[in-house]
Design an enzyme around this catalytic site. Structure first.
Site, PDB file in Angstrom:
ATOM      1  N   ARG A 228     -44.570  22.919  73.790  1.00 13.21           N
ATOM      2  CA  ARG A 228     -43.408  23.475  74.729  1.00 13.21           C
ATOM      3  C   ARG A 228     -42.207  23.035  74.387  1.00 13.21           C
ATOM      4  O   ARG A 228     -41.213  23.911  74.453  1.00 13.21           O
ATOM      5  CB  ARG A 228     -43.861  22.819  76.061  1.00 13.21           C
ATOM      6  CG  ARG A 228     -45.115  23.390  76.950  1.00 13.21           C
ATOM      7  CD  ARG A 228     -45.552  22.501  77.956  1.00 13.21           C
ATOM      8  NE  ARG A 228     -44.459  22.589  79.054  1.00 13.21           N
ATOM      9  CZ  ARG A 228     -44.599  21.887  80.076  1.00 13.21           C
ATOM     10  NH1 ARG A 228     -45.503  20.839  80.168  1.00 13.21           N
ATOM     11  NH2 ARG A 228     -43.636  22.171  81.019  1.00 13.21           N
TER      12      ARG A 228
ATOM     13  N   CYS B 154     -38.408  16.420  81.335  1.00 14.82           N
ATOM     14  CA  CYS B 154     -39.772  16.846  81.097  1.00 14.82           C
ATOM     15  C   CYS B 154     -39.788  18.132  81.730  1.00 14.82           C
ATOM     16  O   CYS B 154     -38.716  18.815  81.490  1.00 14.82           O
ATOM     17  CB  CYS B 154     -40.953  15.918  81.553  1.00 14.82           C
ATOM     18  SG  CYS B 154     -40.569  15.468  83.451  1.00 14.82           S
TER      19      CYS B 154
END
Length: 294
Positions: free
Chosen positions: A190, A250
């Protein structure tokens, strides 16, 4: 880190950052002890944290419902609740300001760290995480409870730490400077942009100049936290100088708290959390974005 071995009853000292399953088992039922299930899962997960709590939890534990401990009036996902919202949420579940709070989870996210950060942000003085969480507790065949016990009454007096949260504007101000290091807790795929984001329509990639330390690397196979030199080396290998300030990020502020807690285990206190994280940054077409390796 010290795993306390003496029972909790009659003891009024401060909790360590981590407590052991042995210590907690020896302390069940102690006055003032508040055990909190802080399990939460990724969006779209087939697992149901509330149902799992009802089926099996540490005796006496309350269910925090961490997934809903956020500001419902903020369009960004999972944003820190207001002081009034936080106090109302935890009081309704029997958590008081003077409680000795032991948090645990049964999630691959290590979501107890997010709960720990929220409680610290709002002034709780005695908070710890159960090392290994429910997974280790069950593996050791320790007792469990079931159902949804009624919470006791509680009062939580909020003292908010305004310095704990980093905004998007602050992140923009740090780009290209040495003001702070940005450390991303998402998986490497990611971060590089090779894997899609979990939220539909969200672009992939990372904040320019940031580094990546996947939060899953901070745990041992049995779910306990890595510590000491092994933990320090993970930060160093990610390109982080532990002598300089860090901002953690995050997807939506949950695993960013895992990085922050891990840094605290190393004695580092100059770490702040970007609560908007990629859910805010990646959704804003005006923010710069990078792909590929750090």
């Amino acid at each position: 880190y010290r795993a306390r071995s003496r029972p909790f009853a009659g003891w009024s000292g401060a909790l360590d950052l981590l407590v052991s399953t042995y210590w907690l088992a020896s302390s069940l039922g102690a006055e003032g002890l508040c055990i909190v299930d802080a399990t939460a899962f990724m969006p779209g997960s087939e697992r149901d944290a509330a149902a799992e709590y009802a089926a099996a939890h540490i005796p006496g534990a309350i269910f925090l419902d961490l997934a809903n401990l956020s500001d419902p009036d903020d369009p960004r996902p999972n944003m820190v609740p207001t002081a009034q919202q936080f106090a109302a949420h935890v009081e309704a579940r029997g958590v008081g300001h003077d409680s000795r709070i032991v948090l645990y989870d049964n999630s691959p996210l290590g979501s107890a760290a997010r709960a720990w950060w929220l409680f610290e942000h709002y002034g709780a003085q005695n908070i710890a995480i159960l090392d290994g969480g429910l997974r280790k507790w069950l593996a050791e065949e320790r007792p469990v409870g079931s159902g949804r016990p009624a919470p006791s009454s509680a009062r939580f007096t909020v003292h908010r730490d305004e310095s704990a949260i980093v905004t998007k504007e602050e992140i923009l101000g740090t780009l290209g400077s040495d003001a702070a290091q940005i450390l991303d807790a998402r998986g490497m795929g990611r971060f590089t942009g090779e894997e899609p984001e979990v939220r539909p329509g969200m672009v992939s990639g990372h904040i320019p100049g940031s580094r990546c330390l996947p939060s899953s690397l901070l745990f041992n196979p049995d779910g306990t936290w890595k510590r000491g030199q092994e933990l320090r080396d993970l930060f160093t290998q990610a390109g982080i100088d532990l002598d300089r300030p860090i901002i953690t990020t995050c997807g939506s502020g949950v695993t960013a708290a895992v990085l922050l807690f891990a840094a605290r285990l190393l004695g580092k206190t100059d770490v702040r959390l970007y609560d908007g994280s990629w859910s805010e940054w990646g959704a804003d077409p005006a923010t710069p974005k990078a792909t590929g390796a750090a």
